[in-house]
Design an enzyme around this catalytic site. Structure first.
Site, PDB file in Angstrom:
ATOM      1  N   ALA A   1       1.175  13.481 -23.394  1.00  0.00           N
ATOM      2  CA  ALA A   1       0.728  12.123 -23.732  1.00  0.00           C
ATOM      3  C   ALA A   1       1.558  11.502 -24.860  1.00  0.00           C
ATOM      4  O   ALA A   1       1.822  10.307 -24.863  1.00  0.00           O
ATOM      5  CB  ALA A   1      -0.747  12.148 -24.127  1.00  0.00           C
TER       6      ALA A   1
ATOM      7  N   PHE B   1      -6.906  19.628 -25.230  1.00  0.00           N
ATOM      8  CA  PHE B   1      -7.580  18.370 -25.568  1.00  0.00           C
ATOM      9  C   PHE B   1      -8.960  18.376 -24.867  1.00  0.00           C
ATOM     10  O   PHE B   1      -9.137  19.080 -23.889  1.00  0.00           O
ATOM     11  CB  PHE B   1      -6.707  17.189 -25.103  1.00  0.00           C
ATOM     12  CG  PHE B   1      -7.342  15.866 -25.387  1.00  0.00           C
ATOM     13  CD1 PHE B   1      -7.556  15.449 -26.680  1.00  0.00           C
ATOM     14  CD2 PHE B   1      -7.757  15.037 -24.342  1.00  0.00           C
ATOM     15  CE1 PHE B   1      -8.171  14.239 -26.938  1.00  0.00           C
ATOM     16  CE2 PHE B   1      -8.364  13.820 -24.593  1.00  0.00           C
ATOM     17  CZ  PHE B   1      -8.578  13.421 -25.889  1.00  0.00           C
ATOM     18  N   ASP B   2      -9.940  17.607 -25.385  1.00  0.00           N
ATOM     19  CA  ASP B   2     -11.328  17.656 -24.852  1.00  0.00           C
ATOM     20  C   ASP B   2     -11.408  17.508 -23.334  1.00  0.00           C
ATOM     21  O   ASP B   2     -12.118  18.251 -22.677  1.00  0.00           O
ATOM     22  CB  ASP B   2     -12.267  16.547 -25.344  1.00  0.00           C
ATOM     23  CG  ASP B   2     -11.979  15.994 -26.707  1.00  0.00           C
ATOM     24  OD1 ASP B   2     -10.997  16.432 -27.335  1.00  0.00           O
ATOM     25  OD2 ASP B   2     -12.736  15.120 -27.127  1.00  0.00           O
TER      26      ASP B   2
ATOM     27  N   HIS C   1     -21.644  12.440 -29.481  1.00  0.00           N
ATOM     28  CA  HIS C   1     -21.161  11.439 -30.427  1.00  0.00           C
ATOM     29  C   HIS C   1     -21.065  10.043 -29.829  1.00  0.00           C
ATOM     30  O   HIS C   1     -21.129   9.058 -30.547  1.00  0.00           O
ATOM     31  CB  HIS C   1     -19.814  11.869 -31.014  1.00  0.00           C
ATOM     32  CG  HIS C   1     -18.749  12.109 -29.992  1.00  0.00           C
ATOM     33  ND1 HIS C   1     -18.710  13.240 -29.225  1.00  0.00           N
ATOM     34  CD2 HIS C   1     -17.714  11.354 -29.601  1.00  0.00           C
ATOM     35  CE1 HIS C   1     -17.668  13.171 -28.400  1.00  0.00           C
ATOM     36  NE2 HIS C   1     -17.059  12.032 -28.610  1.00  0.00           N
TER      37      HIS C   1
ATOM     38  N   TYR D   1       0.834  -1.213   0.000  1.00  0.00           N
ATOM     39  CA  TYR D   1       0.000   0.000   0.000  1.00  0.00           C
ATOM     40  C   TYR D   1       0.869   1.263   0.000  1.00  0.00           C
ATOM     41  O   TYR D   1       0.608   2.196  -0.744  1.00  0.00           O
ATOM     42  CB  TYR D   1      -0.911  -0.005   1.237  1.00  0.00           C
ATOM     43  CG  TYR D   1      -1.977   1.057   1.182  1.00  0.00           C
ATOM     44  CD1 TYR D   1      -3.247   0.752   0.708  1.00  0.00           C
ATOM     45  CD2 TYR D   1      -1.707   2.364   1.585  1.00  0.00           C
ATOM     46  CE1 TYR D   1      -4.237   1.735   0.640  1.00  0.00           C
ATOM     47  CE2 TYR D   1      -2.680   3.344   1.523  1.00  0.00           C
ATOM     48  CZ  TYR D   1      -3.945   3.031   1.056  1.00  0.00           C
ATOM     49  OH  TYR D   1      -4.915   3.997   0.985  1.00  0.00           O
TER      50      TYR D   1
ATOM     51  N   LYS E   1      -0.961   6.470 -23.870  1.00  0.00           N
ATOM     52  CA  LYS E   1      -0.420   6.740 -25.200  1.00  0.00           C
ATOM     53  C   LYS E   1       1.062   6.322 -25.225  1.00  0.00           C
ATOM     54  O   LYS E   1       1.359   5.151 -25.302  1.00  0.00           O
ATOM     55  CB  LYS E   1      -0.606   8.221 -25.564  1.00  0.00           C
ATOM     56  CG  LYS E   1      -2.029   8.639 -25.944  1.00  0.00           C
ATOM     57  CD  LYS E   1      -3.043   8.544 -24.866  1.00  0.00           C
ATOM     58  CE  LYS E   1      -4.386   9.130 -25.185  1.00  0.00           C
ATOM     59  NZ  LYS E   1      -4.743  10.270 -24.384  1.00  0.00           N
TER      60      LYS E   1
HETATM   61  C1  LIG Z   1      -5.775  11.147 -23.893  1.00  0.00           C
HETATM   62  C2  LIG Z   1      -5.383  12.509 -23.558  1.00  0.00           C
HETATM   63  C3  LIG Z   1      -5.748  13.112 -22.345  1.00  0.00           C
HETATM   64  C4  LIG Z   1      -6.657  12.430 -21.340  1.00  0.00           C
HETATM   65  O1  LIG Z   1      -6.100  11.278 -20.865  1.00  0.00           O
HETATM   66  P1  LIG Z   1      -6.942   9.994 -20.408  1.00  0.00           P
HETATM   67  O2  LIG Z   1      -5.868   9.030 -20.036  1.00  0.00           O
HETATM   68  O3  LIG Z   1      -7.795   9.563 -21.551  1.00  0.00           O
HETATM   69  O4  LIG Z   1      -7.748  10.417 -19.213  1.00  0.00           O
HETATM   70  C5  LIG Z   1      -5.276  14.385 -22.106  1.00  0.00           C
HETATM   71  N1  LIG Z   1      -4.543  15.058 -22.991  1.00  0.00           N
HETATM   72  C6  LIG Z   1      -4.183  14.508 -24.167  1.00  0.00           C
HETATM   73  C7  LIG Z   1      -3.354  15.283 -25.127  1.00  0.00           C
HETATM   74  C8  LIG Z   1      -4.605  13.225 -24.501  1.00  0.00           C
HETATM   75  O5  LIG Z   1      -4.279  12.709 -25.697  1.00  0.00           O
END
Ligand SMILES: *Cc1c(COP(=O)(O)O)cnc(C)c1O
Length: 460
Positions: free
Chosen positions: A218, A126-127, A450, A74, A259
């Site tokens: 990422a 990013f979204d 979407h 832990y 990624k």
């Molecule tokens: C995928 C991604 C995120 C979010 O990460 P998650 O692991 O999906 O929560 C943030 N910024 C970028 C540029 C990404 O490609």
């Protein structure tokens, strides 16, 4: 080796997974049942899955061995110290906080630095980054360079931030800006890289205005490789040194390790500011876990630590980026218009150019994505009006800026013959383009429509 021009997959395969073979009539039925939304297709019914490169990497034998070594204590697990050392070595940032994925780092960071009245500036949010900024009450402002909007022009660094506009914003907004973000590569504009010159200049501006610079990193390794290939002066520099220089301009970074860490789950927040890190760990304990695991198992920490090293192999990166270019070249030859140049993690097809007879309100990119699936069992994702279009209060339709179909390539998963197959299917589709019909939107939720939308073929 350098004398031969074929760039081969730099791995051999130890464990295999079958592909999901189906018939065209079965796929047509699945599309109709799933409301012409590819998120509703079971993965077992997909032959080649190019929906996303996130969390879809194949791990190496070393990473699987690391999973067995994972220390599940832990507190103070040895896997955490290996993870911490790998992140420190890469980023030069001392405070390393593990999180379960990228958006968890964003939630913690903007809970601390966001808030009403604040403005967060980025090359492009990013979204999930934008969502976390906005949930905190702050405003997210994108200062993307204008070249990024020219789909067919192969400008080498479309991921850059507009540094003139950045300086203007910082002058105007002063201490309302708690941080500046550089997303590398710039995911939302097509996995396009940021140049070292742009990072350096942004670092200088941020220092002048005393605002910390953060990397949303990422895809840092793909960005570093594209700098090596495209930016004068970097051809002979080891990619690891390029990555280190990228991080040398920032005071903080966070990563979705799904990624470029070549794992299926994981992330981190890394900081130079020890006081901010202390606060971040307090938030971490409430929502993610104790600071030495932060929402991950010991085995996940091991896999990330190993993946961060493997991704900087030049054999891997040259294969990775070449396989994306190869798909782009094949599509171009087959008469399929794409976003130029190809970027780090995928190829984006310009559906507006391929299907000029379908107006944006009938979702040309979604129609194309459905046809690719019906014809070849290939799953892609729409990045167009279904994702970003909206309706005004008077019911009029506001389309997205572009109608794209993204093919994101999972890391180390598919081989050249899979990509050749994708090119062949697209070539056939390009010949049939005039017969493809648009889609009517039947049902949609208000947010992130979407994922759940239902559509149906529009009347001819
Ligand atoms: C995928 C991604 C995120 C979010 O990460 P998650 O692991 O999906 O929560 C943030 N910024 C970028 C540029 C990404 O490609």
């Amino acid at each position: 080796m350098a004398a031969f021009k074929t760039i081969i997959e730099p791995f051999k395969i130890k464990s295999v997974e079958p592909l999901g073979f189906t018939t065209e009539s079965e796929r047509a039925r699945l599309l109709a049942e799933g409301g012409y939304n590819l998120f509703n297709i079971p993965a077992a019914k997909v032959l080649i899955d190019l929906l996303t490169d996130s969390g879809t990497s194949a791990m190496s034998a070393e990473q699987w061995a690391g999973m067995m070594r994972g220390d599940e204590s832990y507190a103070g697990a040895s896997s955490f110290y290996r993870f911490e050392a790998a992140v420190r070595e890469l980023t030069g940032l001392r405070e390393v906080i593990p999180v379960h994925q990228g958006r968890a780092a964003e939630r913690i960071l903007f809970e601390l630095l966001g808030g009403k009245g604040r403005v967060i500036i980025a090359n492009t949010h990013f979204d999930t980054t934008r969502a976390n900024v906005e949930v905190s009450g702050a405003q997210a402002r994108d200062l993307t360079v204008p070249e990024a909007a020219k789909i067919s022009v192969p400008y080498p660094f479309k991921g850059n931030i507009d540094t003139l506009a950045l300086e203007g914003c910082l002058r105007e907004l002063g201490d309302r800006v708690p941080l500046v973000i550089m997303t590398v590569t710039n995911n939302s504009v097509g996995g396009q890289p940021v140049s070292m010159a742009n990072l350096r200049e942004t670092g200088r501006i941020c220092r002048d205005y005393k605002v910390p610079l953060f990397l949303d990193c990422a895809r840092f390794a793909e960005n570093a490789w594209l700098i090596k290939q495209r930016e004068p002066g970097f051809a002979g520099v080891p990619v690891r040194d390029i990555a280190r220089e990228m991080f040398s301009y920032c005071q903080g970074a966070w990563m979705s390790s799904k990624k470029d860490a070549l794992v299926n789950m994981g992330g981190f927040l890394a900081l130079s500011d020890a006081a901010l890190a202390k606060k971040a760990r307090e938030v971490l304990i409430v929502g993610e876990g104790f600071p030495t695991y932060g929402g991950l198992s010991g085995r996940d920490l091991e896999a990330v630590a190993i993946g961060l090293g493997e991704v900087l192999s030049e054999e891997y990166l040259s294969y990775r980026i070449r396989s994306i270019e190869y798909l782009g070249e094949g599509l171009r030859k087959a008469g399929v218009p794409i976003v130029e140049p190809t970027g780090g993690h995928g190829v984006y097809v310009d559906a507006k150019a391929l299907l000029p007879h379908i107006p944006p309100r009938l979702y040309p990119a979604q129609a194309l994505a459905c046809e690719i699936y019906r014809l070849g069992g290939i799953r892609t994702v729409e990045i167009g009006s279904l994702m970003f279009g909206r309706k005004n209060k008077d019911g009029s339709f506001v389309p997205a800026k572009a109608e794209l179909v993204r093919m994101a390539i999972p890391r180390r998963v598919y081989t050249q013959s899979h990509i050749d197959y994708v090119i062949e299917v697209f070539g056939e589709l390009a010949r049939r383009a005039p017969d493809i019909r648009g889609l009517d939107l039947i049902e949609a939720s208000e947010h992130l429509a979407h994922f759940t939308a239902k559509l149906a073929p529009a009347a001819p």
